[in-house]
Write a protein that holds these residues in place. Structure first.
Motif, PDB file in Angstrom:
ATOM      1  N   MET A  85       0.827  -1.212   0.000  1.00  0.00           N
ATOM      2  CA  MET A  85       0.000   0.000   0.000  1.00  0.00           C
ATOM      3  C   MET A  85       0.858   1.257   0.000  1.00  0.00           C
ATOM      4  O   MET A  85       0.557   2.239  -0.709  1.00  0.00           O
ATOM      5  CB  MET A  85      -0.931   0.004   1.214  1.00  0.00           C
ATOM      6  N   LEU A  86       1.937   1.261   0.769  1.00  0.00           N
ATOM      7  CA  LEU A  86       2.819   2.426   0.781  1.00  0.00           C
ATOM      8  C   LEU A  86       3.520   2.593  -0.563  1.00  0.00           C
ATOM      9  O   LEU A  86       3.766   3.737  -1.004  1.00  0.00           O
ATOM     10  CB  LEU A  86       3.850   2.291   1.905  1.00  0.00           C
ATOM     11  N   GLU A  87       3.818   1.497  -1.235  1.00  0.00           N
ATOM     12  CA  GLU A  87       4.376   1.590  -2.589  1.00  0.00           C
ATOM     13  C   GLU A  87       3.372   2.245  -3.536  1.00  0.00           C
ATOM     14  O   GLU A  87       3.747   3.078  -4.391  1.00  0.00           O
ATOM     15  CB  GLU A  87       4.744   0.198  -3.095  1.00  0.00           C
ATOM     16  N   THR A  88       2.112   1.886  -3.390  1.00  0.00           N
ATOM     17  CA  THR A  88       1.077   2.494  -4.230  1.00  0.00           C
ATOM     18  C   THR A  88       0.993   3.992  -4.006  1.00  0.00           C
ATOM     19  O   THR A  88       0.803   4.788  -4.962  1.00  0.00           O
ATOM     20  CB  THR A  88      -0.278   1.845  -3.929  1.00  0.00           C
ATOM     21  N   VAL A  89       1.160   4.420  -2.721  1.00  0.00           N
ATOM     22  CA  VAL A  89       1.168   5.853  -2.417  1.00  0.00           C
ATOM     23  C   VAL A  89       2.321   6.534  -3.138  1.00  0.00           C
ATOM     24  O   VAL A  89       2.168   7.628  -3.742  1.00  0.00           O
ATOM     25  CB  VAL A  89       1.254   6.080  -0.903  1.00  0.00           C
ATOM     26  N   GLY A  90       3.506   5.928  -3.125  1.00  0.00           N
ATOM     27  CA  GLY A  90       4.652   6.525  -3.808  1.00  0.00           C
ATOM     28  C   GLY A  90       4.491   6.538  -5.313  1.00  0.00           C
ATOM     29  O   GLY A  90       4.874   7.530  -5.980  1.00  0.00           O
ATOM     30  N   MET A 155      12.823   6.282  -5.807  1.00  0.00           N
ATOM     31  CA  MET A 155      13.719   5.362  -5.098  1.00  0.00           C
ATOM     32  C   MET A 155      13.030   4.747  -3.887  1.00  0.00           C
ATOM     33  O   MET A 155      13.197   3.550  -3.612  1.00  0.00           O
ATOM     34  CB  MET A 155      14.991   6.099  -4.676  1.00  0.00           C
ATOM     35  N   VAL A 156      12.236   5.552  -3.160  1.00  0.00           N
ATOM     36  CA  VAL A 156      11.516   5.024  -2.010  1.00  0.00           C
ATOM     37  C   VAL A 156      10.482   4.000  -2.469  1.00  0.00           C
ATOM     38  O   VAL A 156      10.336   2.928  -1.862  1.00  0.00           O
ATOM     39  CB  VAL A 156      10.858   6.165  -1.206  1.00  0.00           C
ATOM     40  N   SER A 157       9.789   4.285  -3.548  1.00  0.00           N
ATOM     41  CA  SER A 157       8.802   3.344  -4.072  1.00  0.00           C
ATOM     42  C   SER A 157       9.474   2.054  -4.518  1.00  0.00           C
ATOM     43  O   SER A 157       8.942   0.947  -4.295  1.00  0.00           O
ATOM     44  CB  SER A 157       8.049   3.978  -5.257  1.00  0.00           C
ATOM     45  N   PHE A 158      10.637   2.151  -5.132  1.00  0.00           N
ATOM     46  CA  PHE A 158      11.357   0.963  -5.585  1.00  0.00           C
ATOM     47  C   PHE A 158      11.792   0.105  -4.395  1.00  0.00           C
ATOM     48  O   PHE A 158      11.684  -1.131  -4.435  1.00  0.00           O
ATOM     49  CB  PHE A 158      12.568   1.387  -6.421  1.00  0.00           C
ATOM     50  N   GLU A 159      12.268   0.731  -3.327  1.00  0.00           N
ATOM     51  CA  GLU A 159      12.681  -0.054  -2.159  1.00  0.00           C
ATOM     52  C   GLU A 159      11.484  -0.637  -1.428  1.00  0.00           C
ATOM     53  O   GLU A 159      11.596  -1.714  -0.820  1.00  0.00           O
ATOM     54  CB  GLU A 159      13.534   0.805  -1.215  1.00  0.00           C
ATOM     55  N   LEU A 160      10.349   0.042  -1.478  1.00  0.00           N
ATOM     56  CA  LEU A 160       9.128  -0.565  -0.931  1.00  0.00           C
ATOM     57  C   LEU A 160       8.720  -1.788  -1.742  1.00  0.00           C
ATOM     58  O   LEU A 160       8.225  -2.775  -1.190  1.00  0.00           O
ATOM     59  CB  LEU A 160       8.002   0.459  -0.901  1.00  0.00           C
ATOM     60  N   PHE A 161       8.957  -1.733  -3.035  1.00  0.00           N
ATOM     61  CA  PHE A 161       8.710  -2.897  -3.886  1.00  0.00           C
ATOM     62  C   PHE A 161       9.661  -4.039  -3.519  1.00  0.00           C
ATOM     63  O   PHE A 161       9.251  -5.212  -3.429  1.00  0.00           O
ATOM     64  CB  PHE A 161       8.877  -2.491  -5.351  1.00  0.00           C
ATOM     65  N   LEU A 162      10.931  -3.728  -3.284  1.00  0.00           N
ATOM     66  CA  LEU A 162      11.883  -4.752  -2.857  1.00  0.00           C
ATOM     67  C   LEU A 162      11.500  -5.314  -1.482  1.00  0.00           C
ATOM     68  O   LEU A 162      11.650  -6.524  -1.234  1.00  0.00           O
ATOM     69  CB  LEU A 162      13.292  -4.160  -2.796  1.00  0.00           C
ATOM     70  N   ALA A 163      11.009  -4.455  -0.592  1.00  0.00           N
ATOM     71  CA  ALA A 163      10.577  -4.921   0.726  1.00  0.00           C
ATOM     72  C   ALA A 163       9.401  -5.877   0.602  1.00  0.00           C
ATOM     73  O   ALA A 163       9.320  -6.888   1.325  1.00  0.00           O
ATOM     74  CB  ALA A 163      10.209  -3.726   1.599  1.00  0.00           C
ATOM     75  N   LYS A 164       8.501  -5.596  -0.326  1.00  0.00           N
ATOM     76  CA  LYS A 164       7.364  -6.489  -0.549  1.00  0.00           C
ATOM     77  C   LYS A 164       7.836  -7.854  -1.047  1.00  0.00           C
ATOM     78  O   LYS A 164       7.363  -8.909  -0.585  1.00  0.00           O
ATOM     79  CB  LYS A 164       6.412  -5.848  -1.554  1.00  0.00           C
ATOM     80  N   VAL A 165       8.799  -7.853  -1.961  1.00  0.00           N
ATOM     81  CA  VAL A 165       9.337  -9.119  -2.478  1.00  0.00           C
ATOM     82  C   VAL A 165      10.113  -9.863  -1.392  1.00  0.00           C
ATOM     83  O   VAL A 165      10.057 -11.096  -1.296  1.00  0.00           O
ATOM     84  CB  VAL A 165      10.214  -8.849  -3.716  1.00  0.00           C
ATOM     85  N   GLU A 166      10.821  -9.116  -0.575  1.00  0.00           N
ATOM     86  CA  GLU A 166      11.568  -9.760   0.521  1.00  0.00           C
ATOM     87  C   GLU A 166      10.619 -10.409   1.520  1.00  0.00           C
ATOM     88  O   GLU A 166      10.928 -11.487   2.073  1.00  0.00           O
ATOM     89  CB  GLU A 166      12.451  -8.723   1.217  1.00  0.00           C
ATOM     90  N   CYS A 167       9.474  -9.816   1.769  1.00  0.00           N
ATOM     91  CA  CYS A 167       8.480 -10.447   2.642  1.00  0.00           C
ATOM     92  C   CYS A 167       8.012 -11.776   2.058  1.00  0.00           C
ATOM     93  O   CYS A 167       7.803 -12.752   2.791  1.00  0.00           O
ATOM     94  CB  CYS A 167       7.289  -9.508   2.840  1.00  0.00           C
ATOM     95  N   GLU A 168       7.850 -11.835   0.746  1.00  0.00           N
ATOM     96  CA  GLU A 168       7.457 -13.088   0.103  1.00  0.00           C
ATOM     97  C   GLU A 168       8.521 -14.165   0.303  1.00  0.00           C
ATOM     98  O   GLU A 168       8.201 -15.334   0.562  1.00  0.00           O
ATOM     99  CB  GLU A 168       7.208 -12.849  -1.384  1.00  0.00           C
TER     100      GLU A 168
END
Length: 332
Positions: A85-90, A155-168
């Protein structure tokens, strides 16, 4: 971490989302969301790379650990939804910075409360929104600053995307090791301190669990053996008490009665000691009898009662004087 590979993936990520602005380019996209997800997973699992370089802006592992410990409703799955959701905001912010609906974020709305505040701590949420350019107002509202750094938001949105993948990936590791007693926090700590991929992390955790089980089993065997040996030694040194028969008691009592009494020291005794009659005679002082005293006082050296008398043929009494005594009388 290979910065070239990460920078290339970042450009593809931004390009993928910027293509959404042109409706005519939707059918000609060279990449899709699945491609980005697989590429991000490969980037995060590059071997022999320090985990510190997986994230530059967001301290993902610290945030995940704090949330799992502090927020009761937090889990790896809820963290995945929060970062999404935070990635979507970014993404909305760097795609549509002119829209007014993206200039303010109300944290008391249903989706924000359900997806974000239920998984992350308030400090972590504030830090992520500050990276995007939002400033908190009145406690429940974040307002966008006048000037926004578009590159920073991307960059923040991209790292939020990486955080989402890391959770998986963390969920996949936990699925493999949860039967060994590991929690989600254990998985986060393992991934945080390991430069191995998903398979390497799961195998390392399984090996440690097996070693711990073997150690516990060995300790249990040692405790059982020690307790068994202690019981055996106690049984061995324990005095065996058996009730004697009446005949044995009678025999012992008889010889106990025959034992002579113990003789105490002469200086300490208060009662006379019972000794044998023969020893008493030896210790007694021999005193002369009255007859011996009379004999010693007689001039002849003997008592009259011991001088036998005999009759003479002339009718005179004569004393039978011993031979030795005769010479003594003659000399006088």
């Amino acid at each position: 971490m290979d910065t070239k590979y990460k920078d290339d993936l970042f450009r593809k990520y931004v390009q993928f989302h910027e293509c959404k602005l042109n409706a005519s380019d939707n059918k000609q996209r060279p990449i899709n969301d699945e491609y980005l997800r697989v590429a991000a997973a490969a980037l995060l699992c590059l071997p022999k790379i320090d985990p510190f370089y997986r994230f530059r802006l967001i301290k993902f592992y610290e945030m995940a650990e704090n949330s799992l410990r502090s927020v009761k409703s937090s889990s790896l799955n809820s963290l995945h939804n929060a970062f999404n959701m935070l990635e979507t905001v970014g993404i909305n912010l760097f795609l549509y910075p002119w829209k007014k609906e993206f200039k303010n974020i109300k944290t008391y709305t249903g989706p924000f409360v359900y997806y974000v505040k239920s998984a992350l701590t308030e400090d972590d949420v504030r830090q992520i929104l500050n990276y995007m350019g939002y400033v908190q107002e009145l406690g429940t509202t974040f307002k966008l600053k006048e000037q926004v750094d578009a590159i920073q938001v991307k960059m923040v949105s991209f790292e939020l995307f990486l955080a989402k993948v890391e959770c998986e990936q963390l969920l996949e590791i936990h699925l493999q090791v949860k039967d060994k007693g590991y929690s989600e926090i254990d998985v986060v700590n393992e991934r945080k301190n390991s430069n191995e991929d998903i398979r390497g992390c799961s195998e390392a955790m399984k090996r440690r669990a097996e070693c711990k089980e073997n150690l516990n089993a060995s300790m249990a065997r040692m405790v059982l053996q020690k307790s068994a040996s202690e019981r055996a030694s106690k049984d061995y040194f324990k005095p065996k008490v058996s009730k004697p028969s009446k005949s044995v008691d009678t025999y012992d009592n008889y010889w106990e009665s025959k034992k002579p009494p113990l003789m105490s020291s002469l200086s300490l005794r208060k009662e006379p000691i019972l000794v044998d009659a023969e020893d008493d005679i030896k210790d007694e002082i021999i005193r002369p009898s009255p007859s011996l005293l009379t004999m010693s006082s007689s001039p002849h050296g003997c008592s009259d009662e011991f001088l036998p008398t005999s009759s003479h043929h002339n009718g005179m009494l004569r004393t039978n004087v011993p031979y030795s005594s005769y010479f003594l009388l003659k000399r006088t």
